[in-house]
Every structure is written in structure tokens, then in C-alpha cells.
Design a protein around this motif. Sequence first.
Motif, mmCIF file in Angstrom:
data_model
loop_
_atom_site.group_PDB
_atom_site.id
_atom_site.type_symbol
_atom_site.label_atom_id
_atom_site.label_comp_id
_atom_site.label_asym_id
_atom_site.label_seq_id
_atom_site.Cartn_x
_atom_site.Cartn_y
_atom_site.Cartn_z
ATOM 1 N N ALA A 159 0.684 -1.353 -0.104
ATOM 2 C CA ALA A 159 -0.059 -0.092 0.108
ATOM 3 C C ALA A 159 0.757 1.280 0.123
ATOM 4 C CB ALA A 159 -0.939 0.015 1.371
ATOM 5 N N THR A 160 2.144 1.154 -0.329
ATOM 6 C CA THR A 160 2.985 2.275 -0.401
ATOM 7 C C THR A 160 3.298 2.920 -1.429
ATOM 8 O OG1 THR A 160 4.966 1.012 -0.766
ATOM 9 C CG2 THR A 160 4.510 1.338 1.664
ATOM 10 N N ILE A 212 -1.487 0.795 -7.144
ATOM 11 C CA ILE A 212 -2.948 0.277 -6.848
ATOM 12 C C ILE A 212 -3.069 0.139 -5.385
ATOM 13 C CG2 ILE A 212 -4.396 -1.620 -7.110
ATOM 14 C CD1 ILE A 212 -2.987 -1.829 -9.754
ATOM 15 N N GLY A 241 4.009 -2.381 3.441
ATOM 16 C CA GLY A 241 5.040 -2.372 2.387
ATOM 17 C C GLY A 241 6.258 -2.658 2.918
ATOM 18 N N ARG A 251 7.767 5.933 2.509
ATOM 19 C CA ARG A 251 6.358 5.989 1.750
ATOM 20 C C ARG A 251 5.026 5.368 2.554
ATOM 21 N NH1 ARG A 251 6.760 3.229 -2.812
ATOM 22 N NH2 ARG A 251 8.742 2.335 -2.588
ATOM 23 N N GLY A 297 7.171 -5.225 6.088
ATOM 24 C CA GLY A 297 7.822 -6.513 5.907
ATOM 25 C C GLY A 297 7.964 -6.947 4.390
ATOM 26 N N LEU A 307 7.318 -9.490 1.753
ATOM 27 C CA LEU A 307 6.540 -10.657 1.626
ATOM 28 C C LEU A 307 7.406 -11.640 0.975
ATOM 29 C CD1 LEU A 307 3.161 -9.174 1.181
ATOM 30 C CD2 LEU A 307 4.155 -9.721 3.192
ATOM 31 N N GLY A 308 8.540 -11.492 0.523
ATOM 32 C CA GLY A 308 9.285 -12.393 -0.206
ATOM 33 C C GLY A 308 9.994 -13.460 0.877
ATOM 34 N N ALA A 365 0.202 -6.565 -3.067
ATOM 35 C CA ALA A 365 1.885 -6.563 -3.114
ATOM 36 C C ALA A 365 2.283 -7.540 -4.083
ATOM 37 C CB ALA A 365 2.537 -6.736 -2.048
ATOM 38 N N GLY A 366 3.094 -7.078 -4.894
ATOM 39 C CA GLY A 366 3.530 -7.950 -5.946
ATOM 40 C C GLY A 366 4.636 -7.153 -7.024
ATOM 41 N N SER A 414 -3.886 -10.107 -12.632
ATOM 42 C CA SER A 414 -3.566 -9.213 -13.799
ATOM 43 C C SER A 414 -4.064 -9.818 -14.938
ATOM 44 C CB SER A 414 -2.000 -9.222 -13.739
ATOM 45 O OG SER A 414 -1.853 -8.860 -15.099
ATOM 46 N N PRO A 424 -6.428 -6.436 -13.097
ATOM 47 C CA PRO A 424 -6.114 -5.302 -13.795
ATOM 48 C C PRO A 424 -5.516 -5.325 -15.131
ATOM 49 C CG PRO A 424 -5.325 -5.056 -11.555
ATOM 50 C CD PRO A 424 -5.638 -6.509 -11.916
ATOM 51 N N PRO A 440 -3.494 -2.822 -18.033
ATOM 52 C CA PRO A 440 -2.310 -1.992 -17.742
ATOM 53 C C PRO A 440 -2.517 -0.595 -16.873
ATOM 54 C CG PRO A 440 -3.033 -1.809 -20.115
ATOM 55 C CD PRO A 440 -4.079 -2.852 -19.398
ATOM 56 N N THR A 483 1.533 3.049 -12.608
ATOM 57 C CA THR A 483 1.897 3.250 -11.248
ATOM 58 C C THR A 483 3.394 3.659 -11.193
ATOM 59 O OG1 THR A 483 2.291 0.871 -11.122
ATOM 60 C CG2 THR A 483 0.119 1.458 -10.833
ATOM 61 N N GLU A 484 3.807 3.628 -10.014
ATOM 62 C CA GLU A 484 5.350 3.832 -9.731
ATOM 63 C C GLU A 484 6.158 2.914 -10.139
ATOM 64 O OE1 GLU A 484 2.734 4.433 -7.940
ATOM 65 O OE2 GLU A 484 3.105 6.209 -6.257
ATOM 66 N N GLY A 485 5.469 1.583 -10.059
ATOM 67 C CA GLY A 485 6.128 0.247 -10.250
ATOM 68 C C GLY A 485 6.466 -0.268 -11.633
HETATM 69 N N1 LIG Z 1 0.326 -1.558 -12.727
HETATM 70 C C1 LIG Z 1 -0.291 -2.432 -13.517
HETATM 71 O O1 LIG Z 1 -0.355 -2.358 -14.811
HETATM 72 C C2 LIG Z 1 -0.627 -3.921 -12.949
HETATM 73 C C3 LIG Z 1 -1.443 -4.671 -13.833
HETATM 74 C C4 LIG Z 1 -1.987 -5.684 -13.262
HETATM 75 C C5 LIG Z 1 -1.609 -6.185 -12.148
HETATM 76 N N2 LIG Z 1 -1.091 -5.525 -11.336
HETATM 77 C C6 LIG Z 1 -0.488 -5.907 -10.020
HETATM 78 O O2 LIG Z 1 -1.094 -4.774 -8.902
HETATM 79 C C7 LIG Z 1 -0.366 -5.124 -7.837
HETATM 80 C C8 LIG Z 1 0.210 -3.543 -7.672
HETATM 81 O O3 LIG Z 1 1.083 -3.154 -8.491
HETATM 82 P P1 LIG Z 1 1.351 -1.712 -8.804
HETATM 83 O O4 LIG Z 1 1.654 -1.457 -10.373
HETATM 84 O O5 LIG Z 1 0.588 -0.668 -8.055
HETATM 85 O O6 LIG Z 1 2.877 -1.646 -8.231
HETATM 86 P P2 LIG Z 1 3.717 -0.748 -7.586
HETATM 87 O O7 LIG Z 1 3.404 0.606 -7.654
HETATM 88 O O8 LIG Z 1 5.337 -1.075 -7.924
HETATM 89 O O9 LIG Z 1 3.662 -1.017 -5.893
HETATM 90 C C9 LIG Z 1 4.001 -2.397 -5.577
HETATM 91 C C10 LIG Z 1 3.954 -2.313 -4.007
HETATM 92 O O10 LIG Z 1 3.911 -3.723 -3.509
HETATM 93 C C11 LIG Z 1 4.901 -3.815 -2.532
HETATM 94 N N3 LIG Z 1 5.672 -5.013 -2.753
HETATM 95 C C12 LIG Z 1 6.341 -5.378 -3.810
HETATM 96 N N4 LIG Z 1 6.995 -6.498 -3.578
HETATM 97 C C13 LIG Z 1 7.040 -6.563 -2.173
HETATM 98 C C14 LIG Z 1 7.583 -7.548 -1.545
HETATM 99 N N5 LIG Z 1 8.413 -8.669 -1.827
HETATM 100 N N6 LIG Z 1 7.369 -7.227 -0.124
HETATM 101 C C15 LIG Z 1 6.693 -6.520 0.272
HETATM 102 N N7 LIG Z 1 5.920 -5.557 -0.571
HETATM 103 C C16 LIG Z 1 6.195 -5.692 -1.792
HETATM 104 C C17 LIG Z 1 5.713 -2.290 -2.866
HETATM 105 O O11 LIG Z 1 6.317 -1.997 -1.556
HETATM 106 P P3 LIG Z 1 7.651 -0.956 -1.165
HETATM 107 O O12 LIG Z 1 7.814 -0.516 -2.524
HETATM 108 O O13 LIG Z 1 7.252 -0.484 -0.101
HETATM 109 O O14 LIG Z 1 8.789 -2.201 -1.011
HETATM 110 C C18 LIG Z 1 4.644 -1.441 -3.149
HETATM 111 O O15 LIG Z 1 3.894 -1.193 -2.218
HETATM 112 C C19 LIG Z 1 0.839 -5.926 -8.064
HETATM 113 O O16 LIG Z 1 0.388 -7.344 -7.679
HETATM 114 C C20 LIG Z 1 0.974 -6.115 -9.599
HETATM 115 O O17 LIG Z 1 1.428 -7.334 -10.068
HETATM 116 C C21 LIG Z 1 -0.299 -4.247 -11.750
#
Ligand SMILES: NC(=O)c1ccc[n+]([C@@H]2O[C@H](COP(=O)([O-])OP(=O)(O)OC[C@H]3O[C@@H](n4cnc5c(N)ncnc54)[C@H](OP(=O)(O)O)[C@@H]3O)[C@@H](O)[C@H]2O)c1
Length: 243
Positions: free
Chosen positions: A16-17, A20, A39, A44, A64, A66-67, A89-90, A140, A183, A185, A188-190
Motif C-alpha cells: 500500500a506504499t 494500486i 510495504g 512512503r 515486511g 513478503l518474499g 503486493a507484487g 492481472s 487489472p 495496464p 503506477t510507480e512500479g
Molecule cells: N500496474 C499494472 O499495470 C498492473 C497490472 C496488473 C496487475 N498489477 C498488480 O497490481 C499489484 C500492484 O502493482 P502496482 O503497479 O501498483 O505496483 P507498484 O507501484 O510497484 O507497488 C507495488 C507495491 O507492492 C509492494 N511490494 C512489492 N514487492 C514486495 C515484497 N516482496 N514485499 C513487500 N511488499 C512488496 C511495494 O512495497 P515497497 O515499495 O514499500 O517495497 C509497493 O507498495 C501487483 O500485484 C501487480 O502485479 C499491476
Amino acid sequence: MATNDLTGLTALVTGATSGIGRATALTLARDGASVLVHGRNADRGEAVVKEITAAGGTARFVAGDLGDVADVQSVIDAAGDVDILVNNAGFSWFGPTVELPVETFDALFAANVRAAYLLVAAFAPKMAAKGSGSIVSVDSMAGKLGLGGGAAYGATKAALTALTRSWAAEFSPAGVRVNAVAPGPVFTEGTSEELITQLGTTTPFNRAGQPQEIAEAIRFLASPKASYITGVTLSVDGGRTAI
Ligand SMILES: NC(=O)c1ccc[n+]([C@@H]2O[C@H](COP(=O)([O-])OP(=O)(O)OC[C@H]3O[C@@H](n4cnc5c(N)ncnc54)[C@H](OP(=O)(O)O)[C@@H]3O)[C@@H](O)[C@H]2O)c1
């Protein structure tokens, strides 16, 4: 009449940091839930907590990786009682199958699948004992479509879809609803803006989504408004998997 009112309920939102998860945490807090913002990045995380409390909501940060199985356990211990669990998270990895390091393959399954499994194993039986609870996992479209370069990532998300169905069979007779959103595309930050923009052009809407558009679907599935829904994976992908 069922409502979106989550007053009195505690929601754990993993990841949640940012992205999504952050949008989901803010949204559930607005609906009255006390939110556990999870997170790894404490700065953050605290910023999201501050945003929620500044708006009159209740939240605290839970750290924490989560890996890591020991960290998952400390998240479980720190969270305490949870009424809503959002397995968000992922991370993703895209590239040729032959180039995926085995460590990254394992890390993908640890963070995206094993952590969700352990969290559900910890929280769902307690929800079942209470006779209520809601679990929403973030899958996804990559779990439904054959995206070139996304074999391992897609497999982690397809695993969540299968887990969601089985958990519904296991826990819903005791009043726990278990669902997922998938979801398309989303900016997001990631994610890479270039990749997300390009994938957005493959949807009927000809655009990628925003985190809030996914958070709204999670909010619905988490809330009593979805009282007759369990075991589903709801596509929130601008129609991408329909065509
Ligand atoms: N964006 C897309 O296009 C999309 C599409 C389909 C599905 N998704 C899914 O939506 C979810 C969120 O994606 P997002 O795009 O919002 O990603 P994001 O902006 O990169 O955010 C990922 C979040 O997950 C946390 N995280 C990742 N790996 C972790 C770990 N090993 N342990 C603990 N926390 C962890 C991060 O925490 P910290 O940064 O604090 O470490 C961050 O809060 C994911 O499961 C992703 O696969 C995303």
C-alpha cells in the motif's frame, strides 16, 4: 440495504506504499475502515498513513518483505485481527524466458503467490470463526492472456485466480468472501510508462488505467455491497481480455 460503509472494520492492504495498493488504502479508509498500510518502504508507508489520518481516517504502517517467510509472519503478528485482506503486493518481470534468472523466478512466486497463501492461511480461518470477512487478491490480465515475455509473471497471477476459486470453496461456507480483480495496464510507480501506454492501446478504450479505477473495484468486492459474490476474478482492464 448493503452499503460501502466499512466503519468498525480493519483492512490490511499489502503493497500500500505505492500504486494500486496506495489508492486502495486511501479508498477503504475513506469508507471508514481502519487501514493497515503494508510495504517495505517505511517513508512512503508513513506518508500514506499521514494522508489517511489528515483526511480524518485511521491507519498505521506495517513493514515486511513478503518474499521472506519470517517477514510474512511478522506482518501477520503485527496486523492482529483483520476483517478485510487485500493481497496486492507484487511485482512483474518481462523478458525472454531463457533470460529469467532462477532467483527472480523464485522471488516472483514468493512475493506474488506464497505470501498471499500464507496471509490467507493466517487470516481466513479467523474470519471463518467470526462468520464474516472479505479477501480480495490483485491478479492481472497477464494471468489470462499469453503476453510474450510474461510467462512466469502470468503464471503467478493465474495461480492467484486458482487460489481464489479454491479459497471460496473452502471459506465461503463459513461466510468469508474471496475474490480477485485482474487489472489491465495501469500507470503506477512500479511500471514503465512506455510499456503501459503501449499496452493501453491494445484495449477497446485505447488507454491504460489509473490506480483509482482498480481501487474502486477492490472497494466494491471488499464491501458488503458484494454480499452475494465470491470466487470471482473481476477483469478491470478496459475490456482487453474480452476481445
Ligand atoms: N500496474 C499494472 O499495470 C498492473 C497490472 C496488473 C496487475 N498489477 C498488480 O497490481 C499489484 C500492484 O502493482 P502496482 O503497479 O501498483 O505496483 P507498484 O507501484 O510497484 O507497488 C507495488 C507495491 O507492492 C509492494 N511490494 C512489492 N514487492 C514486495 C515484497 N516482496 N514485499 C513487500 N511488499 C512488496 C511495494 O512495497 P515497497 O515499495 O514499500 O517495497 C509497493 O507498495 C501487483 O500485484 C501487480 O502485479 C499491476
